[in-house]
Design a protein around this motif. Structure first.
Motif, PDB file in Angstrom:
ATOM      1  N   GLU A 296       0.831  -1.210   0.000  1.00 45.91           N
ATOM      2  CA  GLU A 296       0.000   0.000   0.000  1.00 45.91           C
ATOM      3  C   GLU A 296       0.863   1.256   0.000  1.00 45.91           C
ATOM      4  O   GLU A 296       0.537   2.254  -0.665  1.00 45.91           O
ATOM      5  CB  GLU A 296      -0.927  -0.001   1.220  1.00 45.91           C
ATOM      6  N   ASP A 299       2.189   1.708  -3.513  1.00 45.61           N
ATOM      7  CA  ASP A 299       1.118   2.203  -4.382  1.00 45.61           C
ATOM      8  C   ASP A 299       0.897   3.695  -4.175  1.00 45.61           C
ATOM      9  O   ASP A 299       0.735   4.458  -5.136  1.00 45.61           O
ATOM     10  CB  ASP A 299      -0.167   1.426  -4.094  1.00 45.61           C
ATOM     11  N   ILE A 457      -1.763   6.943   2.050  1.00 49.70           N
ATOM     12  CA  ILE A 457      -2.384   5.625   1.916  1.00 49.70           C
ATOM     13  C   ILE A 457      -3.877   5.705   2.190  1.00 49.70           C
ATOM     14  O   ILE A 457      -4.303   6.366   3.141  1.00 49.70           O
ATOM     15  CB  ILE A 457      -1.714   4.646   2.892  1.00 49.70           C
ATOM     16  N   GLY A 461      -6.544   0.799   3.024  1.00 49.85           N
ATOM     17  CA  GLY A 461      -5.244   0.203   2.752  1.00 49.85           C
ATOM     18  C   GLY A 461      -4.393   0.049   3.994  1.00 49.85           C
ATOM     19  O   GLY A 461      -3.529  -0.828   4.053  1.00 49.85           O
ATOM     20  N   TYR A 462      -4.587   0.915   4.988  1.00 51.82           N
ATOM     21  CA  TYR A 462      -3.812   0.838   6.236  1.00 51.82           C
ATOM     22  C   TYR A 462      -4.637   0.276   7.385  1.00 51.82           C
ATOM     23  O   TYR A 462      -4.188   0.279   8.526  1.00 51.82           O
ATOM     24  CB  TYR A 462      -3.292   2.226   6.601  1.00 51.82           C
ATOM     25  N   TYR A 509     -11.942  -7.830   2.716  1.00 56.54           N
ATOM     26  CA  TYR A 509     -11.540  -7.139   1.496  1.00 56.54           C
ATOM     27  C   TYR A 509     -11.315  -8.034   0.271  1.00 56.54           C
ATOM     28  O   TYR A 509     -11.388  -7.548  -0.859  1.00 56.54           O
ATOM     29  CB  TYR A 509     -10.242  -6.361   1.758  1.00 56.54           C
TER      30      TYR A 509
END
Length: 679
Positions: A296, A299, A457, A461-462, A509
């Motif tokens: 993440e 990204d 992020i 994602g975190y 997810y």
């Protein structure tokens, strides 16, 4: 004769914007006016005047509804409260009151409103799942140092939910220009937390920031001293900035009691600071951050890079990545997948081997690489001085530098002799004209580029990483007396693995089809806790069912090891033989073995964890062991042992009382006998 004209003092005005209910605005202004000895006159439905006792105007206020250009949260949620635009018109004599009014309004208008906070929490369901009350956290204070982004705010609200009072939370920003850092700061203050700044730049260059560091550390010292004076232990969650300055040393006058380490650069700082006198759990090298966090982060780095280079072609061009570690290797792979020709630099031969075997041309130094190729983009991920003065002289004209760690390209800012000029490009970075005439552009502010005027992020994602950090904090605080000083990584991995977080992450997810629905907050009071049932007879089965229904992760110890349930960890030996990392992960012990074994089992539990939480089936021990049990409990004052007493609450007594009241209301009872038998 000539006269000097009398200067005319003109009124000044400010405009502030944000969500606030009218009643909160009126109440806040009234309180501030009272402190300045001013009167408030409501001059209209959307205006008021702060005036002196003689009705001399000091500050005039006007406001009207305001529609923001766009929602100011990552999830695009609209505030529940109406946004307003406020005009402050300051008259002579009103400057002091207006200054205080500006400070209050800016803080109040920048707070996340209830709808925004609700959505931030909802965007991190895993963190919410594990934000369950942990009674032992009520005796701790927390110093948290990280970037001020939405997931930070969600984490600190989860820490409060878990049991740390807000007044015993001290949040320190690391100094990055994250997009809504002022909103996070204002909201933390409104919640009753402390909020300040301990800049990474000051940590990395202490000699040139001595005054800033002295003030920051004085505030930290005072917070630690106040916590210890209130009989609280202090947990630091940080990137090594505090521990590098001695707060984890055994001889520190303001030593903290435990720490969670979040970054690899922090580990380097801790190592350089010398021996530790406290336990430190290493999240930076954990399987959680390596496998779920860094993808993440990588990204977010690429998304921010592309956003700052909208006019540049990237596909097919040459890129030089300095550092082929956890982040650099992921960035190299992602850029190559976009068609870039990726070259890598790393002084570590193992990293060079990995890069070469992944198909990248490799070099030991940036100078070697720059003599061989002309990249349009340099990416720094080392956290060290990756670009030397010699390397700067070899930079091609027009190259773009993208730093993802504070020190990589710091030489350009530190050594003025390297450039003829430096021009700030607002919102983008800084352009340098080098001595040889070449122009280079450093994106961002020389720090982590993914945090430059962005929230980096995504909250989701975190989500897993923040949830894991909370789980590690809970476990560390519960077992701090049993974990030796030093840095521990395996223990972190054991805590996360046994918590069920990875299953919850996958189900939330990644599962195919409809996402799994996690239990609502509070519906599973033991969610996130690990319970160990000792003895799997009739009582043990009941305890196991109750604990599982309450959301606990279950372990079972039973020498017979027969008919044990699937889906939980089981051991066919006693507590004494339980592996230490496994025992350290237990939050609650449920002792259901035969009565004759209760005392030795309890003694073994308290050897593993002097502050253990224990449910003890009745009777607690045999009659001749009562004195020994009392001595054992006196030797472990932080332990909490509860003996099951369900018969004390049996319905039979209520039924008897009702029968007596109905059939013998005037009878004088001398004795009621209550007998218990297992058969």
């Amino acid at each position: 004769m000539d006269t000097v004209p009398t200067p005319v003092t003109r009124a000044t005005w400010d405009i502030l914007r944000g969500p606030i209910p009218p009643e909160a605005l009126l109440l806040g202004v009234a309180g501030l006016a009272e402190r300045h000895g001013l009167r408030v006159h409501q001059t209209g439905p959307d205006s008021m005047l702060l005036a002196g006792t003689d009705d001399t105007p000091h500050v005039a206020m006007r406001w009207h509804p305001y529609i923001p250009d766009r929602p100011n949260t990552l999830s695009h949620v609209l505030p529940a409260q109406e946004s307003v635009e406020i005009l402050l018109d300051v008259h002579p004599g009103g400057q002091e009151a207006a200054a205080d009014l500006r400070v209050w309004l800016r803080a109040r208008l920048r707070c996340y409103d209830p709808a925004e906070l609700e959505q931030i929490i909802a965007s991190m369901p895993l963190l919410a799942r594990y934000a369950t009350p942990a009674p032992h956290l009520g005796g701790w204070a927390v110093i948290f140092r990280d970037h001020f982004v939405e997931n930070t705010l969600a984490f600190l609200m989860a820490v409060q939910q878990a049991g740390v009072p807000p007044e015993w939370i001290y949040a320190l920003a690391k100094g990055d220009r994250t997009y809504n850092r002022d909103r996070v700061h204002a909201t933390l203050l409104a919640q009753g937390c402390r909020s300040g700044l301990l800049d990474n730049t000051a940590i990395n260059a202490p000699n040139s920031h001595a005054d800033d560091l002295a003030q920051a550390f004085a505030d930290v010292d005072a917070f630690i001293d106040a916590a210890h004076a209130a009989s609280r232990k202090v947990l630091v969650i940080d990137d090594g900035g505090l521990l590098a300055h001695g707060y984890g040393r055994a001889d520190s006058p303001h030593r903290v009691d435990a720490a969670l380490e979040l970054t690899v650069s922090g580990l380097k700082r801790i190592t350089a600071a010398g021996p530790l006198g406290i336990p430190v759990l290493n999240l930076a090298r954990s399987a959680l951050k390596t496998n779920l966090g860094y993808p993440e982060i990588a990204d977010s780095c690429l998304r921010r890079l592309r956003a700052l280079l909208p006019a540049m072609k990237v596909i097919g061009r040459t890129v030089l990545v300095l550092g082929y570690g956890t982040l650099g290797s992921r960035l190299a792979a992602a850029l190559r997948a976009q068609g870039c020709q990726v070259h890598t630099v790393d002084p570590d031969p193992l990293a060079l081997i990995a890069a070469a075997e992944a198909g990248h041309p490799t070099y030991r130094t940036a100078v070697d690489a720059l003599h061989a190729v002309r990249p349009f983009l340099l990416i720094g991920t080392t956290g060290e001085d990756a670009l030397t003065a010699e390397a700067v002289g070899a930079l091609p004209d027009g190259v773009v530098l993208a730093p993802y760690a504070t020190k990589d390209f710091a030489v350009l800012a530190i050594d003025p002799a390297l450039a003829e000029s430096a021009t700030e490009i607002p919102g983008i970075g800084r352009r340098y004209r080098l001595r040889d005439g070449a122009q280079v552009t450093v994106l961002g502010d020389g720090r982590s580029l993914n945090l430059f005027e962005a929230d980096a992020i995504p909250n989701q994602g975190y989500d897993a990483y923040r949830a894991g950090t909370l789980l590690a904090a809970k476990a560390l605080c519960a077992r701090v007396g049993t974990i030796p000083a030093g840095v521990h990584t395996d223990l972190v991995d054991d805590i996360i693995t046994s918590s069920g977080l990875y299953d919850a992450y996958y189900d939330t997810y990644l599962t195919i089809g409809a996402p799994a629905q996690l239990a609502p907050i509070g519906s599973e009071p033991l969610a996130g806790m690990t319970a160990c049932v000792i003895g799997y007879g009739a009582a043990g089965r009941l305890h196991a069912q109750f604990l599982t229904d309450a959301g606990a992760q279950l372990m079972i110890l039973d020498p017979k090891h027969q008919d044990l349930p699937k889906g939980c960890r089981t051991f066919c030996h006693g507590v004494d033989e339980l592996p230490r990392p496994v025992a350290a992960d237990v939050d609650l012990w449920s002792v259901c073995c035969p009565t004759a074994d209760h005392l030795p089992v309890l003694r073994s539990i308290l050897t593993h964890d002097p502050g253990a939480r224990v449910l003890l089936e009745k009777p607690a021990c045999q009659s001749h062991e009562i004195d020994a049990l009392i001595r054992l409990l006196d030797e472990h004052p932080t332990a909490r042992v509860m003996v099951i007493d369900q018969y004390r609450h049996a319905r039979a007594l209520g039924v008897v009382a009702d029968l007596i009241k109905a059939y013998e209301p005037g009878a004088s009872l001398r004795h009621i006998g209550i007998t218990f038998t297992k058969d």
